[in-house]
Design an enzyme around this catalytic site. Sequence first.
Site, short mmCIF file in Angstrom:
data_model
loop_
_atom_site.label_atom_id
_atom_site.label_comp_id
_atom_site.label_asym_id
_atom_site.label_seq_id
_atom_site.Cartn_x
_atom_site.Cartn_y
_atom_site.Cartn_z
N GLN A 34 0.89 -0.95 -0.09
CA GLN A 34 0.12 0.01 -0.06
C GLN A 34 0.77 1.16 -0.01
O GLN A 34 1.63 1.53 1.04
CB GLN A 34 -0.74 -0.02 1.26
CG GLN A 34 -2.04 1.25 1.39
CD GLN A 34 -2.45 1.01 2.42
OE1 GLN A 34 -2.24 0.64 3.56
NE2 GLN A 34 -3.74 1.63 2.49
N GLY A 35 0.65 2.14 -0.93
CA GLY A 35 1.63 3.25 -1.03
C GLY A 35 0.64 4.57 -0.56
O GLY A 35 0.06 5.36 -1.57
N TYR A 36 0.20 4.69 0.62
CA TYR A 36 -0.72 5.75 1.13
C TYR A 36 0.05 6.84 1.91
O TYR A 36 0.39 7.74 1.47
CB TYR A 36 -1.74 5.06 1.66
CG TYR A 36 -3.07 4.64 0.98
CD1 TYR A 36 -2.92 4.36 -0.13
CD2 TYR A 36 -4.24 4.72 1.71
CE1 TYR A 36 -4.13 4.02 -0.98
CE2 TYR A 36 -5.37 4.30 0.99
CZ TYR A 36 -5.25 4.17 -0.29
OH TYR A 36 -6.49 3.55 -0.73
N GLU A 44 -10.18 -1.74 4.99
CA GLU A 44 -9.11 -1.96 5.79
C GLU A 44 -9.48 -1.88 7.27
O GLU A 44 -9.07 -2.86 8.12
CB GLU A 44 -7.99 -1.06 5.35
CG GLU A 44 -6.65 -1.05 6.38
CD GLU A 44 -5.72 0.02 5.90
OE1 GLU A 44 -4.45 -0.17 6.57
OE2 GLU A 44 -6.03 0.97 5.52
N SER A 69 -5.61 7.11 12.17
CA SER A 69 -5.58 7.13 13.75
C SER A 69 -7.01 7.18 14.42
O SER A 69 -7.86 7.42 13.86
CB SER A 69 -4.62 8.18 14.20
OG SER A 69 -5.61 9.51 14.13
N ASN A 70 -7.13 6.49 15.70
CA ASN A 70 -8.27 6.53 16.23
C ASN A 70 -9.13 7.76 16.49
O ASN A 70 -10.30 8.18 16.44
CB ASN A 70 -8.30 5.76 17.64
CG ASN A 70 -8.23 4.37 17.39
OD1 ASN A 70 -8.13 3.95 16.20
ND2 ASN A 70 -8.02 3.58 18.38
N GLU A 71 -7.99 8.95 16.92
CA GLU A 71 -8.72 10.22 16.84
C GLU A 71 -9.31 10.66 15.59
O GLU A 71 -10.53 11.09 15.50
CB GLU A 71 -7.56 11.18 17.20
CG GLU A 71 -6.96 11.06 18.71
CD GLU A 71 -5.97 9.82 18.82
OE1 GLU A 71 -5.61 9.48 19.89
OE2 GLU A 71 -5.85 9.50 17.56
#
Length: 397
Positions: free
Chosen positions: A126-128, A244, A382-384
């Site tokens: 994955q290239g994100y 994902e 992230s969860n935030e």
Amino acid sequence: MNLEFTAEEQAFRREVRDFLAAKLPYGIRERVRLGRRLSADDHLCWQNLLSERGWLGVNWPQEHGGPGWGPVERHIFDEECAAAHAPTIVPFGVSMVAPVIMKFGSETQKRHYLPRILSNQDWWCQGYSEPGAGSDLASLRTRAVRDGDEYVVSGQKTWTTLGQHANMMFCLVRTDPEVKKQAGISFLLVDMETPGISVRPIITLDGAHEVNEVFLDEVRVPVANRIGEEGQGWTCAKFLLTHERTGIAGLGHAKQALSHLKSVALEVQHRGRPLLEQPGFRQRVVKAEIELMALEVTHLRVLAAARDGGAPGAESSLLKVRGSELRQELSELTRRALGPQALPFFPEYLFGDQELEREEAEHAALGAQYFNRRKLSIYGGSNEIQKSIVAKTLLGM
């Protein structure tokens, strides 16, 4: 929702369990059970066995070569694989880019790439993420300039999981820097053997080579490798990320981790009693188990909502948040139960005692897993950020 499994579903569970008992190689099973690192050959061996059985693309419809399972079958399969200590299917091809190709790709792209994914001919990465563009992914700076029938791509990707094994990368690039940042992004499929690509390892806190930096220096990518229209990459990216994030919940692995935690806490003695009988520790284990039961129901609901081939909605963000926090809590409790035994060890000081070395290796691997699990609340968004998505999408805030 009916949470009781039917007779047909129970028969399916037995079928999966029998397959795992007969086909999962003992050496691979033991490496997973002991928390040891798997080689690329280990992953390919297991995924080839699944492919031969027709069970690799668990989320694929039958029209594209998948088993056509519903949410309950997928749930049972994941649960049994985790309980049997089977390797996690490397998700980047079969669970991430494949749904994007099915949804947005041309018929030519589907005919070319989907069979290669199912037969493990291609290993995808994955290239994100980029330096400075992780959770704020729309700020990515990797450029793709159109030159006839090719794009010339230059930039840097980071945290590229298992990129050292990959021969293909799906990549977000900026094709138009003049428009709103989300509107100027395109989705490209990049051959990792193309001149101008270099991969540099990043060693994580647990000492593993799992992630990498990928540098692209004037890499030429055919326009035919673009998925969807130019500027449609952000739509593709959001579609992929919901798949994902649903997978990050790792429900089957969380259930296996809870079972292992209980067995460890029963063996460890504290003040003459099993640690699991100590009120403070037991309360945390019970709380984790209740949360896991609630997560299981939510997971089944999300899978059911996506059964017709659509992407999970913002509920996938809830799964990602609660699933990652729960898996971190279970690894934290296991580490606490083992105490000093979870520290790294040096086999040369064990005087050739293979049984002791095996036990110490297993405990030390759990310590390494604790460090590795720290990333769960960050990757995949992230969860935030996930909480912000839930607030905007579900709560209208």
